[in-house]
Design a protein around this motif. Structure first.
Motif, mmCIF file in Angstrom:
data_model
loop_
_atom_site.group_PDB
_atom_site.id
_atom_site.type_symbol
_atom_site.label_atom_id
_atom_site.label_comp_id
_atom_site.label_asym_id
_atom_site.label_seq_id
_atom_site.Cartn_x
_atom_site.Cartn_y
_atom_site.Cartn_z
ATOM 1 N N LEU A 214 0.837 -1.203 0.000
ATOM 2 C CA LEU A 214 0.000 0.000 0.000
ATOM 3 C C LEU A 214 0.869 1.248 0.000
ATOM 4 N N ILE A 215 1.837 1.297 0.909
ATOM 5 C CA ILE A 215 2.695 2.480 1.038
ATOM 6 C C ILE A 215 3.483 2.698 -0.255
ATOM 7 N N LYS A 216 4.006 1.627 -0.820
ATOM 8 C CA LYS A 216 4.772 1.723 -2.064
ATOM 9 C C LYS A 216 3.908 2.291 -3.199
ATOM 10 N N THR A 217 2.673 1.817 -3.293
ATOM 11 C CA THR A 217 1.762 2.301 -4.337
ATOM 12 C C THR A 217 1.497 3.794 -4.199
ATOM 13 N N VAL A 218 1.206 4.239 -2.984
ATOM 14 C CA VAL A 218 0.906 5.654 -2.762
ATOM 15 C C VAL A 218 2.119 6.524 -3.076
ATOM 16 N N VAL A 219 3.290 6.120 -2.588
ATOM 17 C CA VAL A 219 4.507 6.904 -2.795
ATOM 18 C C VAL A 219 4.847 7.014 -4.283
ATOM 19 N N GLU A 220 4.688 5.918 -5.021
ATOM 20 C CA GLU A 220 5.120 5.893 -6.417
ATOM 21 C C GLU A 220 4.101 6.476 -7.391
ATOM 22 N N GLU A 221 2.815 6.438 -7.039
ATOM 23 C CA GLU A 221 1.803 6.824 -8.022
ATOM 24 C C GLU A 221 1.108 8.150 -7.738
ATOM 25 N N SER A 222 1.217 8.679 -6.549
ATOM 26 C CA SER A 222 0.500 9.906 -6.215
ATOM 27 C C SER A 222 1.168 11.159 -6.794
ATOM 28 N N THR A 223 0.353 12.092 -7.261
ATOM 29 C CA THR A 223 0.854 13.409 -7.672
ATOM 30 C C THR A 223 0.854 14.379 -6.492
ATOM 31 N N ILE A 224 0.315 13.917 -5.359
ATOM 32 C CA ILE A 224 0.206 14.737 -4.142
ATOM 33 C C ILE A 224 1.373 14.401 -3.224
ATOM 34 N N PRO A 225 1.939 15.396 -2.514
ATOM 35 C CA PRO A 225 3.004 15.088 -1.549
ATOM 36 C C PRO A 225 2.549 14.032 -0.543
ATOM 37 N N VAL A 226 3.468 13.137 -0.177
ATOM 38 C CA VAL A 226 3.140 12.017 0.710
ATOM 39 C C VAL A 226 3.968 12.094 1.991
ATOM 40 N N LEU A 227 3.270 11.987 3.128
ATOM 41 C CA LEU A 227 3.957 11.795 4.412
ATOM 42 C C LEU A 227 4.046 10.293 4.591
ATOM 43 N N GLU A 228 5.230 9.743 4.359
ATOM 44 C CA GLU A 228 5.383 8.304 4.242
ATOM 45 C C GLU A 228 5.558 7.624 5.595
ATOM 46 N N THR A 229 4.618 6.726 5.905
ATOM 47 C CA THR A 229 4.793 5.864 7.073
ATOM 48 C C THR A 229 5.435 4.574 6.590
ATOM 49 N N GLY A 230 6.040 3.830 7.494
ATOM 50 C CA GLY A 230 6.799 2.669 7.048
ATOM 51 C C GLY A 230 6.459 1.399 7.788
ATOM 52 N N THR A 231 6.785 0.281 7.151
ATOM 53 C CA THR A 231 6.645 -1.013 7.813
ATOM 54 C C THR A 231 7.765 -1.154 8.851
ATOM 55 N N GLY A 232 7.598 -2.088 9.763
ATOM 56 C CA GLY A 232 8.553 -2.200 10.861
ATOM 57 C C GLY A 232 9.264 -3.532 10.928
ATOM 58 N N ASN A 233 10.375 -3.656 10.201
ATOM 59 C CA ASN A 233 11.245 -4.815 10.399
ATOM 60 C C ASN A 233 12.226 -4.423 11.501
ATOM 61 N N CYS A 234 11.753 -4.556 12.750
ATOM 62 C CA CYS A 234 12.493 -4.039 13.909
ATOM 63 C C CYS A 234 13.447 -5.095 14.477
ATOM 64 N N HIS A 235 14.615 -4.622 14.937
ATOM 65 C CA HIS A 235 15.656 -5.498 15.474
ATOM 66 C C HIS A 235 15.950 -5.181 16.939
ATOM 67 N N VAL A 236 16.325 -6.212 17.690
ATOM 68 C CA VAL A 236 16.951 -6.044 19.006
ATOM 69 C C VAL A 236 18.302 -6.748 18.935
ATOM 70 N N PHE A 237 19.358 -6.027 19.330
ATOM 71 C CA PHE A 237 20.701 -6.620 19.379
ATOM 72 C C PHE A 237 21.106 -6.806 20.835
ATOM 73 N N ILE A 238 21.400 -8.060 21.219
ATOM 74 C CA ILE A 238 21.902 -8.368 22.556
ATOM 75 C C ILE A 238 23.417 -8.514 22.450
ATOM 76 N N ASP A 239 24.151 -7.592 23.067
ATOM 77 C CA ASP A 239 25.613 -7.698 22.971
ATOM 78 C C ASP A 239 26.164 -8.571 24.099
ATOM 79 N N GLN A 240 27.470 -8.767 24.114
ATOM 80 C CA GLN A 240 28.076 -9.735 25.030
ATOM 81 C C GLN A 240 27.978 -9.337 26.498
ATOM 82 N N THR A 241 27.696 -8.057 26.788
ATOM 83 C CA THR A 241 27.632 -7.610 28.184
ATOM 84 C C THR A 241 26.208 -7.514 28.722
ATOM 85 N N ALA A 242 25.221 -7.851 27.921
ATOM 86 C CA ALA A 242 23.823 -7.637 28.304
ATOM 87 C C ALA A 242 23.442 -8.436 29.549
ATOM 88 N N ASN A 243 22.664 -7.801 30.407
ATOM 89 C CA ASN A 243 22.108 -8.454 31.584
ATOM 90 C C ASN A 243 21.049 -9.464 31.115
#
Length: 422
Positions: A214-243
């Motif tokens: 949906l977001i890709k379609t709106v961004v690529e096809e609209s003639t109107i300015p777009v305030l783009e929201t995004g999907t969330g491929n979110c990461h958590v990194f646990i480093d070697q010192t983490a509790n």
């Protein structure tokens, strides 16, 4: 997709109505807008039975079509959820009104006085999927920021959204905000969205909120300015010192609290040294919460019933109790992975090493970056913005949860005494 004249005419008429009242919206004072939103909040709770009755129609259709558990959860309303979005409107009334704020002022050498004032965007076109609560959030924030709004919700929530808008319109009739400030497009096919793309004369900005396509379609096809929201491929990194207790608590919350939302954890990156010491504890917690791990051969040594990871696992937004697991040897390798696969939404590091925390916070490019906290806080309500209209992952105008100020722009006002430019 064929655009029929009837669809174009219908959508354009709604946009014209919204544009016509947008000037009046920009002139309303804070008290008038707040009173209207409080009236709407009360009406939504008063007519909750009607809204829930219509929501059942959408849920039945979803069941028949075999919607996923995640989509059904986003679609489902109950008394608590209606109370929550009514309360979100009440919260918006308590937020500072940005309209009219003087951002800067100065006087030129020729005594021309200049000031920059915050003003509404005008007409906002909101294109979204599934969640009926977005209808209320979009209306509340748009109206409080002095805008008109055109709503185009997904077909899956059509009955729920129509009911909510009907209640909002009847409530607005008792206030200073005209009902034309809230327009709802009832056509469920995508041609009505295509029609919106061409209405630059009447719509000032489009905000898409939903899946990547949906977001890709709106961004690529609209003639109107777009305030783009995004999907969330979110990461958590646990480093070697983490509790270990802290890390486990954060991972479980970020993954399982509400797995179907955009700020949920999708890929867990773990430093090999930490995993050797604490893998059993983490695996037990993930098993207890019924999380399915997708990982490589190394992950199979530490986690139960691992699904072999493919390239898509590093890229996908699962929106379920599935979790990709990546094992690394350094913070540099972790950041490199995030750079390659992240969607610039929310990223977190769990560490007791302040140097590593600073490296991560400074080098990871995302709208929200965390140290020792869950990614689930990337939310307008949780961060004190009030109800959000979406989470921007772009870099222009607004980034992160978009609250009231993101729905305004600025105007330069000059006062002189006959000055001319030579």
């Amino acid at each position: 997709m064929t655009l029929t004249a009837d669809v174009v005419t219908s959508v354009k008429e709604k946009a014209k109505k919204a544009k016509h009242v947008s000037k009046k919206m920009g002139l309303l004072d804070t008290e008038e807008k707040n009173e209207a939103l409080l009236h709407v909040a009360t009406a939504l709770e008063k007519h909750s039975h009607f809204i829930l009755q219509e929501n059942q129609k959408d849920l039945q259709v979803g069941k028949e079509k075999g919607f996923s558990e995640a989509l059904m959860d986003r679609l489902m309303l109950d008394q608590d959820r209606i109370h929550e979005f009514a309360e979100s409107l009440r919260l918006v009334t308590r937020l500072t009104d940005p309209v009219g704020e003087i951002l800067d002022e100065w006087t030129l050498d020729n005594d021309l006085y200049v000031k920059s004032r915050r003003v509404p965007l005008g007409v906002i076109g909101m294109i979204y999927e599934a969640r009926p609560n977005v209808t209320v959030d979009a209306v509340g924030l748009a109206l409080k920021a002095g805008n008109s709004v055109i709503l185009k919700g997904g077909s899956s929530a059509i009955s729920s959204n129509k009911a909510i808008v009907n209640v909002i319109h009847e409530a607005l009739d008792q206030t200073k905000i005209p009902r034309d400030a809230v327009q709802f497009i009832e056509q469920t096919d995508r041609s009505s969205v295509q029609a919106m793309f061409q209405l630059k004369e009447w719509i000032d900005v489009l905000i898409p909120r939903g899946g990547a396509s949906l977001i890709k379609t709106v961004v690529e096809e609209s003639t109107i300015p777009v305030l783009e929201t995004g999907t969330g491929n979110c990461h958590v990194f646990i480093d070697q010192t983490a509790n270990v207790k802290k890390a486990t608590k954060i991972v479980i919350n970020a993954k399982t609290n509400r797995p179907a939302v955009c700020n949920a954890l999708e890929t867990l990156i773990i430093h090999r040294d930490w995993l050797k010491e604490n893998g059993d504890t983490l695996n037990e917690a993930l098993q207890e919460h019924h999380v399915t791990v997708h990982g490589d051969k190394e992950a199979e040594s530490f986690f139960t019933d691992v699904v072999p990871a493919e390239e898509a696992d590093w890229m996908d937004e699962y929106l379920s109790l599935d979790l990709a697991v990546k094992i690394v040897d350094s913070i540099e390798e972790a950041i490199l992975h995030i750079d390659q696969y992240g969607t610039k939404h929310s990223e977190a590091i769990v560490t007791e090493d302040e140097k590593n925390a600073l490296i991560f916070l400074n080098e990871v490019d995302a709208a929200a970056v965390y140290h020792n906290a869950s990614t689930r806080f990337t939310d307008g309500g949780a961060l004190g913005y009030g109800a959000e209209i979406g989470i921007s992952t772009q870099k222009l105008h607004a980034r992160g949860p978009m609250g009231l100020t993101a729905l305004t722009t600025t105007k330069l006002l000059m006062s002189g005494d006959g000055q001319i430019r030579h």
